[in-house]
Design an enzyme around this catalytic site. Sequence first.
Site, PDB file in Angstrom:
ATOM      1  N   ARG A  22      34.488  49.380 -77.169  1.00 13.82           N
ATOM      2  CA  ARG A  22      34.441  47.941 -77.432  1.00 13.82           C
ATOM      3  C   ARG A  22      35.032  47.598 -78.792  1.00 13.82           C
ATOM      4  NH1 ARG A  22      28.113  47.869 -76.347  1.00 13.82           N
ATOM      5  NH2 ARG A  22      28.899  49.415 -74.859  1.00 13.82           N
ATOM      6  N   LYS A  77      27.994  63.157 -78.311  1.00 16.15           N
ATOM      7  CA  LYS A  77      27.496  63.259 -76.939  1.00 16.15           C
ATOM      8  C   LYS A  77      26.847  64.623 -76.717  1.00 16.15           C
ATOM      9  CE  LYS A  77      30.893  60.224 -74.732  1.00 16.15           C
ATOM     10  NZ  LYS A  77      29.979  59.173 -74.260  1.00 16.15           N
TER      11      LYS A  77
HETATM   12  N1  BES Z   1      33.312  56.519 -72.763  1.00 20.45           N
HETATM   13  C1  BES Z   1      31.943  56.195 -72.730  1.00 20.45           C
HETATM   14  C2  BES Z   1      31.475  55.648 -71.396  1.00 20.45           C
HETATM   15  C3  BES Z   1      31.543  56.591 -70.211  1.00 20.45           C
HETATM   16  C4  BES Z   1      30.435  57.316 -69.854  1.00 20.45           C
HETATM   17  C5  BES Z   1      32.678  56.670 -69.437  1.00 20.45           C
HETATM   18  C6  BES Z   1      30.488  58.140 -68.735  1.00 20.45           C
HETATM   19  C7  BES Z   1      32.731  57.495 -68.330  1.00 20.45           C
HETATM   20  C8  BES Z   1      31.627  58.228 -67.979  1.00 20.45           C
HETATM   21  C9  BES Z   1      31.624  55.136 -73.778  1.00 20.45           C
HETATM   22  O1  BES Z   1      32.392  55.146 -74.930  1.00 20.45           O
HETATM   23  C10 BES Z   1      30.212  55.369 -74.202  1.00 20.45           C
HETATM   24  O2  BES Z   1      29.937  56.399 -74.752  1.00 20.45           O
HETATM   25  N2  BES Z   1      29.351  54.408 -73.924  1.00 20.45           N
HETATM   26  C11 BES Z   1      27.977  54.501 -74.248  1.00 20.45           C
HETATM   27  C12 BES Z   1      27.551  53.157 -74.771  1.00 20.45           C
HETATM   28  C13 BES Z   1      26.180  53.172 -75.386  1.00 20.45           C
HETATM   29  C14 BES Z   1      26.185  53.984 -76.657  1.00 20.45           C
HETATM   30  C15 BES Z   1      25.782  51.738 -75.652  1.00 20.45           C
HETATM   31  C16 BES Z   1      27.231  54.885 -72.976  1.00 20.45           C
HETATM   32  O3  BES Z   1      27.595  54.428 -71.902  1.00 20.45           O
HETATM   33  O4  BES Z   1      26.294  55.671 -73.072  1.00 20.45           O
HETATM   34 ZN    ZN Z   2      31.644  56.498 -76.378  1.00 25.05          ZN
END
Ligand code: BES
Ligand code: ZN
Length: 478
Positions: free
Chosen positions: A330, A255
């Site tokens: 997921r 991230k």
């Molecule tokens: N934990 C994150 C989602 C999230 C984002 C929770 C902001 C709370 C606040 C999740 O694991 C994630 O990183 N999701 C990605 C999915 C994408 C790579 C398809 C996302 O939402 O960017």
């Molecule tokens: Zn994630």
Amino acid sequence: MKHLDLKLSNSPRKNTHLVLFASQGEVASAHMTSHETEYVVSKIKDKEQELVTLNQYNRYVFVIKNELKDENKRLEAYRSFGDKIAQTLAKIDNKKIDCLGIDNPEDALALVEGLVLGSYIIPKYGNNAKPSPTWSVLLNTKGITKQQVSHLEVVLESVFIARDLVNSPYNFLNATQLASRAQELAALANFKIEVFGKERIKALKMGGLLAVNQGSVQPPTFTVMEYKPSNAINKQPYVVVGKGVTFDSGGMNIKTPWNYMREMKSDMAGAAATISLIYAVAKAQLPLYVVGLVPSTDNQTDSTAVMPGDVITISNGKTVEVLNTDAEGRLILADALSYAQKYKPLFVVDLATLTGSAANAIGQQASVCMGTASEDMKAKLKAAGNRVHERLVEFPLYEEYRKGLESEVADMTNIPSSPEAGAIIGGIFLENFVDYPWMHFDIAGTAFLGSKDAYRSKNGTGVGVRLLFEFFKNIAKG
Ligand code: BES
Ligand code: ZN
Ligand code: ZN
């Protein structure tokens, strides 16, 4: 720890703050000077709802007017008033309040709910740490039952437990520590618990959980909680599943500061809600057979970590091409949802901070939901959500979305090539692992707030606990 000591009585006490109820244009003026009464009347006239605060030096007097007709809106207004009272009294040691003149039991309890939830204090490590206060509240409302009081106490305690878990820094709460906390709660509320370690997880071939854990020095856990009282009205259980990613760095698809890395200790909010909910159901001794499942790990970058393009096998035998290691929730849920199949459950609900897309779509005012449950079940969930103001907005699981996850080398990918409909695609992915009536709650927008929103505290909110407790309470009533 108990944060509420609730008395039901007609005799007001000494040295308390007062909450008075104004009906129509009238205010009980006994506790105010004529000037104060005049002031209050001028403030509340022509308003449907208002809270007027009087500082009488040795105590505060709060006058509430709330004539909202819509029951859910009225209850929510009471919770917000409760929060305002908590804020006014935040720096004052005297936490004794007498509430006089609220006729409706639900209204009075909603006020107390907002008061206690609004006074939550984030645990602080180090000096000047203060715990959340304990309120002593008297209500002279008629018709409040013992059960209503005990349910309120249980739910408040459980929300605080969930918030504390979410607010725990990652270096205080890894997968093993999260499972230990669940074990402590199981001992307190008398439910069965089993924590699977890495070997057992390997034996169960939970390839999703193992893949996400691959880059970590901390072992994963898979926690199974079961509450099965002898008077349960259901033979097959209700199952609640919670995403327990104790820290989501994104993995190799690391991230950036812009996609919330610093908030990612909260990526186990689904797990926190699940554990707290099972605790609540058991503590309240609802006559229901419920199971909680929590797959837990951190998601790290390392040369041993799962790499983009790797193909993994989930415990139900389906293969996944991991195109993005940041879509890890997921993968661990896939194993947990597959595990749930062995119970032949009546209904399964999962809670997960799954996608930024859910938060982008509807913000922090509601959680996204979707699933295969019956319309009747969906209606019950939404009604419970509206009642406690943890609202749900349903997204569709159209078949056409499935195309997005087609893979050349595996049964499916974990992300599509385009970022469109990200929250839905998350649900579409999970649908591959369920063979029972199911709902998925994406709580990415509601689990962790950047700033306080009335009684929903800053940071961990404990979202899901109040909603599902309300839902299960209603199911238990039949
Ligand atoms: N934990 C994150 C989602 C999230 C984002 C929770 C902001 C709370 C606040 C999740 O694991 C994630 O990183 N999701 C990605 C999915 C994408 C790579 C398809 C996302 O939402 O960017
Ligand atoms: Zn994630
Ligand atoms: Zn995540």
